[in-house]
Enzyme design. Structure first.
Site, PDB file in Angstrom:
ATOM      1  N   VAL A 246     -36.083   3.270  24.504  1.00 54.68           N
ATOM      2  CA  VAL A 246     -34.764   2.770  24.880  1.00 54.68           C
ATOM      3  C   VAL A 246     -33.759   3.331  23.890  1.00 54.68           C
ATOM      4  O   VAL A 246     -34.119   3.764  22.793  1.00 54.68           O
ATOM      5  CB  VAL A 246     -34.701   1.225  24.896  1.00 54.68           C
ATOM      6  CG1 VAL A 246     -35.559   0.662  26.016  1.00 54.68           C
ATOM      7  CG2 VAL A 246     -35.117   0.643  23.551  1.00 54.68           C
ATOM      8  N   SER A 247     -32.486   3.320  24.277  1.00 52.41           N
ATOM      9  CA  SER A 247     -31.467   3.959  23.450  1.00 52.41           C
ATOM     10  C   SER A 247     -30.930   3.074  22.336  1.00 52.41           C
ATOM     11  O   SER A 247     -30.401   3.580  21.351  1.00 52.41           O
ATOM     12  CB  SER A 247     -30.293   4.426  24.329  1.00 52.41           C
ATOM     13  OG  SER A 247     -30.688   5.494  25.151  1.00 52.41           O
ATOM     14  N   SER A 248     -31.052   1.754  22.490  1.00 57.25           N
ATOM     15  CA  SER A 248     -30.429   0.866  21.511  1.00 57.25           C
ATOM     16  C   SER A 248     -31.305  -0.344  21.238  1.00 57.25           C
ATOM     17  O   SER A 248     -32.166  -0.712  22.043  1.00 57.25           O
ATOM     18  CB  SER A 248     -29.062   0.398  22.015  1.00 57.25           C
ATOM     19  OG  SER A 248     -29.223  -0.463  23.135  1.00 57.25           O
TER      20      SER A 248
ATOM     21  N   GLN B 262     -30.956  -3.006  23.924  1.00 54.33           N
ATOM     22  CA  GLN B 262     -31.853  -2.860  25.073  1.00 54.33           C
ATOM     23  C   GLN B 262     -33.253  -3.359  24.733  1.00 54.33           C
ATOM     24  O   GLN B 262     -33.913  -3.991  25.560  1.00 54.33           O
ATOM     25  CB  GLN B 262     -31.907  -1.395  25.504  1.00 54.33           C
ATOM     26  CG  GLN B 262     -30.629  -0.898  26.149  1.00 54.33           C
ATOM     27  CD  GLN B 262     -30.694   0.582  26.474  1.00 54.33           C
ATOM     28  OE1 GLN B 262     -31.271   1.363  25.722  1.00 54.33           O
ATOM     29  NE2 GLN B 262     -30.095   0.972  27.581  1.00 54.33           N
TER      30      GLN B 262
END
Length: 208
Positions: free
Chosen positions: A66-68, A71
């Site tokens: 996931v990017s963050s 998330q």
């Protein structure tokens, strides 16, 4: 950690005498490392090479990203893993290991992706499962595919279409790319750079 064998273990796996394995090592016919105590350890890939065995395609590794951290906290990372586990178990495959990253798909220096690449030559699995191609990388997927294939490992993408969350992440990555290149072109703090980024942000939208 990638599997390796002591001389006796390696000989037993191949059905040869330990002295034969020692001779192969002395003659340079086998790759090996030495432990701090001086004992030889022979990597698993050498067993596969001599036995002529392909990597077991029913033994798999899972990769999710996931990017963050937001998330991740929302459960997106665990949902990816659940989907991958369900897919593996539904096909009767054994999950050998799991790799997870939190970070942009544009970032080439992801810890777990690098660990996967370090592990792959001596891995016990013959397949890496990802939900979407861009979970592994935004660019250069075919390069990674060829690299893993060189070590007898296949990448299996289990979903055909990009979901809404992945589309939104792609927009974020595009803006980051524009910010990076315009920063190098105009200077990181320049007004022109910010104008370019703002223009892209105002034009790029995700279809509802």
């Amino acid at each position: 950690m990638p599997r390796s064998y002591a001389i006796g273990e390696f000989a037993e796996e191949l059905g040869v005498h330990p002295e034969t394995v020692k001779r192969w090592c002395r003659n340079g016919d086998l790759d090996y490392t030495r432990t701090p105590g001086g004992d030889r350890r022979i990597p698993h890939r050498e067993l596969l090479r001599l036995a002529g065995d392909a990597r077991p395609r029913d033994h798999v590794a899972l990769y999710a990203r996931v990017s963050s951290h937001g998330q991740k906290d929302n459960g997106d990372l665990e949902r990816q893993l659940d989907r991958l586990r369900d897919y593996a178990h539904g096909n009767g495959w054994t999950v050998e290991t799991t790799y997870t990253d939190v970070g942009s798909g544009l970032n080439e220096d992801r810890r777990e992706l690098n660990q996967l690449l370090d592990d792959v030559q001596d891995s016990d699995y013959g397949r890496v499962l990802v939900t979407y191609e861009d979970r592994l990388t935004r660019f250069g997927f075919s390069f990674l595919e060829r690299l893993l294939d060189h070590h007898g490992v296949t990448i299996t993408v289990i979903e055909d279409e990009t979901d809404k969350t992945a589309q939104e992440e792609l927009v974020d990555d595009l803006i980051k790319l524009v910010a990076s290149f315009s920063g190098k072109l105009y200077g990181m703090r320049s007004k022109k750079k910010q104008q370019v980024v703002n223009a892209v942000e105002s034009e790029v939208t995700v279809d509802e």
